[in-house]
Design an enzyme around this catalytic site. Sequence first.
Site, PDB file in Angstrom:
ATOM      1  N   ASN A  89       0.875  -1.172   0.000  1.00 41.72           N
ATOM      2  CA  ASN A  89       0.000   0.000   0.000  1.00 41.72           C
ATOM      3  C   ASN A  89       0.911   1.220   0.000  1.00 41.72           C
ATOM      4  O   ASN A  89       1.472   1.589   1.025  1.00 41.72           O
ATOM      5  CB  ASN A  89      -0.892  -0.034   1.252  1.00 41.72           C
ATOM      6  N   ARG A 107      -2.656  -2.104  -3.327  1.00 43.52           N
ATOM      7  CA  ARG A 107      -3.862  -1.327  -3.077  1.00 43.52           C
ATOM      8  C   ARG A 107      -3.846  -0.124  -4.033  1.00 43.52           C
ATOM      9  O   ARG A 107      -2.874   0.634  -4.075  1.00 43.52           O
ATOM     10  CB  ARG A 107      -3.882  -0.828  -1.642  1.00 43.52           C
ATOM     11  N   HIS A 161     -13.268   2.813   0.510  1.00 42.97           N
ATOM     12  CA  HIS A 161     -13.222   1.744   1.528  1.00 42.97           C
ATOM     13  C   HIS A 161     -13.845   0.449   0.998  1.00 42.97           C
ATOM     14  O   HIS A 161     -14.306  -0.393   1.782  1.00 42.97           O
ATOM     15  CB  HIS A 161     -14.010   2.124   2.813  1.00 42.97           C
ATOM     16  N   ARG A 215     -12.789  15.649   8.359  1.00 42.06           N
ATOM     17  CA  ARG A 215     -13.599  15.962   7.166  1.00 42.06           C
ATOM     18  C   ARG A 215     -15.022  16.330   7.571  1.00 42.06           C
ATOM     19  O   ARG A 215     -15.581  15.741   8.494  1.00 42.06           O
ATOM     20  CB  ARG A 215     -13.650  14.756   6.221  1.00 42.06           C
TER      21      ARG A 215
END
Length: 397
Positions: free
Chosen positions: A7, A90, A180, A240
């Site tokens: 990743n 990923r 996700h 966020r």
Amino acid sequence: MKILVINAGSSSLKYQLFDMANESVLAKGLCERIGIDGRLKHEAAGKDAYIVDTAMKNHADAIKIVLDTLVSDDHGVIGEIGEISAVGHRFVHAGEYFSKSVLITEEVLKRVEECVALAPLHNPPNITGYKACVEVMGKDVPQVAVFDTAFHQTMPNYAYCYGLPYEYYEKYKIRRYGFHGTSHRYVSKRASEMLGNRTDLKIITCHLGNGSSIAAVNGGKSVDTSMGFTPLPGPIMGTRCGDIDPAIVTFLMEKEGLTTKQVDDLMNKKSGALGISGISSDFRDIDAAAAEGNARAALAKEMFCYGVKKLIGAYAAAMGGVDAIVFTAGIGENSTDYRAKMVEGLEYMGAKIDLAANKVRGKDAVVSTDDSRVKILVVPTNEELMIALDTKEVVGS
Ligand code: ADP
């Protein structure tokens, strides 16, 4: 079969080496500060953790150091690099090109590069990580891309289209993508297994971490999710803002004289739990401050739980019912309190939490009462294992 999962971020690279014979992790670690100075944090099964500052000019350097460490006498877990059969990467964004994991070819790479505009911060380092692996390991080791967006490609158009002129969907591909996906897929699959291997379940998966998203998974397919064109919408998150009236953006830009970059920063980095509480983006801190009577921290906690609960209701309506609600990621896996608050009052739709069973942390568990029609589950996510399993399947086929 041994599979390396990578990743890659802009200055970091996380890795895990799996032995697929028993799906165990042989070693895992993190390269940090790539292109700055460089540090490796490496853990191998049954050995002491190994942390070393070592120069990493670029991602290829980092991969070289990881591979050297994996075969080293002191910290290694394999005899030679050739034991690694494949690498799973990923990737964040596949646009509308891929709805499942794929072997990376020139053609695939071209498509991923076309999606850079949709994920400017994520796709470029993912591509760099892949190229670094090819450079160091050679072209013969199969490399597989596993995309965050892929699982949500099954959403119907009425769930993914925005109410903007349709030409912008055609011209810029502005639509809901969702993120996700690897986590939502893993935990919904695991929940189905835990509930007797049924494939017809209506499941609402709540991935609640620094970033949070909720998904409606009907019969193993994602039919809606809270993140959208970007990972900004949904409940409030660590930093966020989550769902806001879009007109606030232009209003604030005008009033505060903000540039597009500044308003983007404000919504992504200074809002959510941090912006509301003024204390921290970390939900453990929010929890502690709320418990001490801090009203803004309590508000942040309330807003987060309310936001998740509202989406659970929306997705039950979207699917015409719900069989299971699944909690995962940092908050979902660990916080008894947040889980209980999020399903409080949902008894009318058949979801009743068992407060004693809910005391669980970080392991698979059913936490609803025996008579709860809707099962409530905790399922620790494992995106790396999902990537390794996909890689094995793609390479095998
Ligand atoms: P990321 O989205 O970065 O992968 P994680 O899934 O690791 O994040 O989740 C991190 C978040 O989980 C942090 O906000 C942390 O405070 C929160 N968290 C972890 N344990 C608990 C807990 N017991 N109670 C409340 N929040 C928790």
